[in-house]
Write an enzyme that holds these catalytic residues in place. Structure first.
Site, PDB file in Angstrom:
ATOM      1  N   GLY A   1       0.803  -1.217   0.000  1.00  0.00           N
ATOM      2  CA  GLY A   1       0.000   0.000   0.000  1.00  0.00           C
ATOM      3  C   GLY A   1       0.832   1.261   0.000  1.00  0.00           C
ATOM      4  O   GLY A   1       1.673   1.445   0.885  1.00  0.00           O
TER       5      GLY A   1
ATOM      6  N   SER B   1      -5.669   7.130   5.389  1.00  0.00           N
ATOM      7  CA  SER B   1      -6.647   8.206   5.558  1.00  0.00           C
ATOM      8  C   SER B   1      -5.996   9.568   5.753  1.00  0.00           C
ATOM      9  O   SER B   1      -6.556  10.583   5.350  1.00  0.00           O
ATOM     10  CB  SER B   1      -7.543   7.886   6.757  1.00  0.00           C
ATOM     11  OG  SER B   1      -6.732   7.641   7.886  1.00  0.00           O
TER      12      SER B   1
ATOM     13  N   ARG C   1      11.469   7.968   8.531  1.00  0.00           N
ATOM     14  CA  ARG C   1      10.594   7.167   7.681  1.00  0.00           C
ATOM     15  C   ARG C   1      10.742   7.558   6.199  1.00  0.00           C
ATOM     16  O   ARG C   1      10.359   6.827   5.304  1.00  0.00           O
ATOM     17  CB  ARG C   1       9.153   7.405   8.133  1.00  0.00           C
ATOM     18  CG  ARG C   1       8.124   6.502   7.498  1.00  0.00           C
ATOM     19  CD  ARG C   1       6.794   6.664   8.213  1.00  0.00           C
ATOM     20  NE  ARG C   1       5.863   5.630   7.800  1.00  0.00           N
ATOM     21  CZ  ARG C   1       4.935   5.800   6.876  1.00  0.00           C
ATOM     22  NH1 ARG C   1       4.818   6.950   6.248  1.00  0.00           N
ATOM     23  NH2 ARG C   1       4.117   4.806   6.565  1.00  0.00           N
TER      24      ARG C   1
ATOM     25  N   CYS D   1      -2.992  10.321   4.590  1.00  0.00           N
ATOM     26  CA  CYS D   1      -1.841  10.324   3.694  1.00  0.00           C
ATOM     27  C   CYS D   1      -2.026  11.283   2.528  1.00  0.00           C
ATOM     28  O   CYS D   1      -3.072  11.273   1.875  1.00  0.00           O
ATOM     29  CB  CYS D   1      -1.679   8.894   3.179  1.00  0.00           C
ATOM     30  SG  CYS D   1      -0.385   8.740   1.988  1.00  0.00           S
TER      31      CYS D   1
HETATM   32  P1  IMP Z   1      -5.459   4.224   7.574  1.00  0.00           P
HETATM   33  O1  IMP Z   1      -5.799   2.900   8.191  1.00  0.00           O
HETATM   34  O2  IMP Z   1      -6.215   4.482   6.319  1.00  0.00           O
HETATM   35  O3  IMP Z   1      -5.551   5.344   8.560  1.00  0.00           O
HETATM   36  O4  IMP Z   1      -3.927   4.117   7.109  1.00  0.00           O
HETATM   37  C1  IMP Z   1      -2.880   3.885   7.999  1.00  0.00           C
HETATM   38  C2  IMP Z   1      -1.587   3.759   7.223  1.00  0.00           C
HETATM   39  O5  IMP Z   1      -1.246   4.993   6.590  1.00  0.00           O
HETATM   40  C3  IMP Z   1      -0.375   3.437   8.044  1.00  0.00           C
HETATM   41  O6  IMP Z   1      -0.272   2.096   8.406  1.00  0.00           O
HETATM   42  C4  IMP Z   1       0.767   3.885   7.135  1.00  0.00           C
HETATM   43  O7  IMP Z   1       1.092   2.908   6.177  1.00  0.00           O
HETATM   44  C5  IMP Z   1       0.170   5.054   6.423  1.00  0.00           C
HETATM   45  N1  IMP Z   1       0.626   6.343   6.970  1.00  0.00           N
HETATM   46  C6  IMP Z   1       0.787   6.700   8.266  1.00  0.00           C
HETATM   47  N2  IMP Z   1       1.162   7.997   8.377  1.00  0.00           N
HETATM   48  C7  IMP Z   1       1.252   8.456   7.115  1.00  0.00           C
HETATM   49  C8  IMP Z   1       1.592   9.722   6.565  1.00  0.00           C
HETATM   50  O8  IMP Z   1       1.826  10.712   7.259  1.00  0.00           O
HETATM   51  N3  IMP Z   1       1.610   9.793   5.207  1.00  0.00           N
HETATM   52  C9  IMP Z   1       1.324   8.724   4.424  1.00  0.00           C
HETATM   53  N4  IMP Z   1       0.949   7.540   4.883  1.00  0.00           N
HETATM   54  C10 IMP Z   1       0.923   7.408   6.226  1.00  0.00           C
END
Ligand code: IMP
Length: 499
Positions: A310, A315, A416, A317
């Site tokens: 991915g 969310s 990161r 990102c």
């Molecule tokens: P969510 O479940 O859609 O909130 O996505 C979480 C995932 O977004 C994390 O496991 C990371 O892979 C990714 N992520 C976390 N922080 C960032 C960021 O600041 N930018 C881009 N991707 C991120």
């Protein structure tokens, strides 16, 4: 010449599952969600398997020791965030490992020479009802007594009174010895009407405390994810910059599995990091993130135990907007799954894949599993719960929790990203946001899991492997998306509110 992919890249919301025959044996209570997290040879079992296919994201606003313990109690795994000092991250790992299901390493300890004031201060600080009194004041010292609020009266006793004058001495204590099982400990607790049973070794050195309330909670958590020592299994995020210091400290703290946390994992840095860990430690390591066959195979060849899929779907990102890299999560998963299955056919080695980011609805999880993911990683989902590390706030009439990306300025997680050697973020790849507060992890997880199991029954599958094998997945058109929601009716709520 550049290579073109002229098919649009797809997201989960563009797909639906088509039901298969549901047999009478296919009921939610018969569905098992056990799933591998580390690679294994055909015909053997993985060293680590999850009891539910959930992992929490490597993020400051999601995965600390509290969430890790709560999720392990439900059968999933957290990866403790790496954007903190090595010592702080190792301490969080240690806290999860010490929280042995039912057996707790004593956290409030004093010596007989301490005073009542010290007891009261410690209670205020830790909020623990029981203080273990050991010869050296450590959790593994020789147990000399126990202090609870029944041992003193604040109104009568002087604050200078020494602990040895009012503690319940070891000679009057009921205790268990090393090797006692949890049910045996519980029998003693009930027989003697205790709240807490200390466990000592043959030299009277304190090992654990067993609390009546923890025994009950252990019984309520039959899916707890435990190691052979009955401690919770926990993961931790690492980066490709400081692994030389970070990994030894995490291993020393007892971490079970590492993952390299990066927005783009198809890099020589990741290969070097995986090779370093494999050459020096007996600990599992996942790598990522990738979105295609080449990236997957590169990390597998480097030795990764699982691969995370991915880019840009999270969310919080904004990687796709900022850098123009990424791929729809469903398309990425479908391609990596094909590569994984082919690799399995050719080598007999099954490498689990994790779908990371972009899960919005519960059915997205089922789709991800059907598309080949062995487990999912979620940030936003877990950030909403009581157990996540952030404060609950009230905005207007709504409760929210804060949730920020690891690529936001707030996280200061420059390791990161490739900042070209700069120890700072040159530009942001994530935002700082709120998510609606949703209550306890357990309640929400139970509901989500029931939905997944019930969909799996529609698809005629009693296990994730069967779902991956049998699923029939269809693309949906833009117009059929309208058909999928409530339509052509007047919703009672909106008509009442006059909207
Ligand atoms: P969510 O479940 O859609 O909130 O996505 C979480 C995932 O977004 C994390 O496991 C990371 O892979 C990714 N992520 C976390 N922080 C960032 C960021 O600041 N930018 C881009 N991707 C991120």
């Amino acid at each position: 010449m550049a290579h073109y992919y002229l098919e649009p890249s797809r997201t989960f919301s563009e797909f639906l599952l088509i039901p298969n025959l549901t047999t009478k044996e296919c009921t939610p209570s018969n569905v098992k969600l056990t799933t591998p997290i580390t690679k294994f040879k055909r015909g053997t079992q993985p060293d680590i398997a999850l009891n539910i296919p959930f992992s929490s994201a490597v993020m400051q606003s999601v995965s600390d020791h509290n969430l890790a313990t709560a999720l392990a109690q439900c059968g999933g795994i957290s990866f403790i965030f790496g954007s903190q000092s090595v010592e702080d991250q190792a301490a969080m790992v240690r806290k999860v490992k010490e929280h042995k299901a039912g057996f707790v390493v004593s956290r409030s300890n004093l010596t007989p020479q301490h005073t009542l004031k010290d007891v009261l201060d410690l209670k205020e600080q830790n909020n623990h009802s029981t203080v273990a009194i050991t010869d050296d004041g450590t959790p593994r010292g020789r147990l000399l007594g126990i202090v609870t609020s029944r041992d003193y009266r604040i109104s009568r006793d002087s604050l200078d009174k020494q602990v040895q004058e009012f503690m319940t001495p070891f000679s009057s204590l009921i205790y268990g010895t090393s090797g006692i099982t949890l049910p045996e400990a519980n029998d003693l607790i009930w027989q003697h009407k205790l709240n807490c049973l200390p466990i000592v070794d043959d030299q009277q050195k304190l090992q654990y405390l067993v609390f009546r309330k923890d025994y009950d909670s252990h019984k309520e958590n039959p899916l707890s994810l435990l190691d052979s020592n009955k401690s919770y299994i926990v993961g931790a995020g690492i980066n490709t910059k400081d692994y030389g210091e970070r990994v030894p400290a995490l291993v020393e703290a007892g971490v079970d599995i590492l993952v390299i946390d990066s927005s783009d994992g198809y890099s020589e840095w990741q290969k070097e990091t995986v090779e370093y860990v494999k050459a020096n430690f007996d600990v599992k390591i996942g790598a990522g993130n990738v979105v295609d066959r080449e990236g997957f195979l590169y990390l597998v060849e480097a030795g990764a135990d699982f691969v995370k899929v991915g880019i840009g779907g999270g969310s919080i990102c904004i990687t796709r907007e900022q850098k123009g890299i990424g791929r729809g999560q469903a398309s990425a998963l479908i391609e990596v799954n094909e590569a994984r299955n082919q690799y399995f056919e050719e080598t007999g080695i099954y490498v689990p894949i994790c779908s990371d980011g972009g899960i919005v609805h519960d059915y997205h999880i089922t789709l991800a599993l059907a598309m080949g993911a062995d487990f999912v990683m979620m940030g936003r989902y877990f950030a909403r719960f009581d157990e996540s590390p952030t404060k609950k706030l009230k905005i207007g009439n709504n409760f929210v929790k804060e949730f920020w990306g690891e690529g936001s300025n707030r996280a200061r997680n420059w390791q990161r990203y490739d900042a070209g050697g700069k120890q700072t973020l040159v530009f942001e790849e994530g935002v700082d946001s709120y998510v609606p507060y949703a209550g306890s992890l357990r309640e929400n997880l139970d509901k989500t899991i029931y939905k997944i199991k019930s969909t799996m029954c529609n698809c005629g599958s009693n296990s994730i492997a069967e779902l991956q094998q049998n699923a029939r997945i269809t693309l949906v058109s833009a117009t059929s998306l309208v058909e999928g929601g409530a339509h052509d009716v007047i919703m009672k709520e909106s008509s009442l509110s006059g909207e």
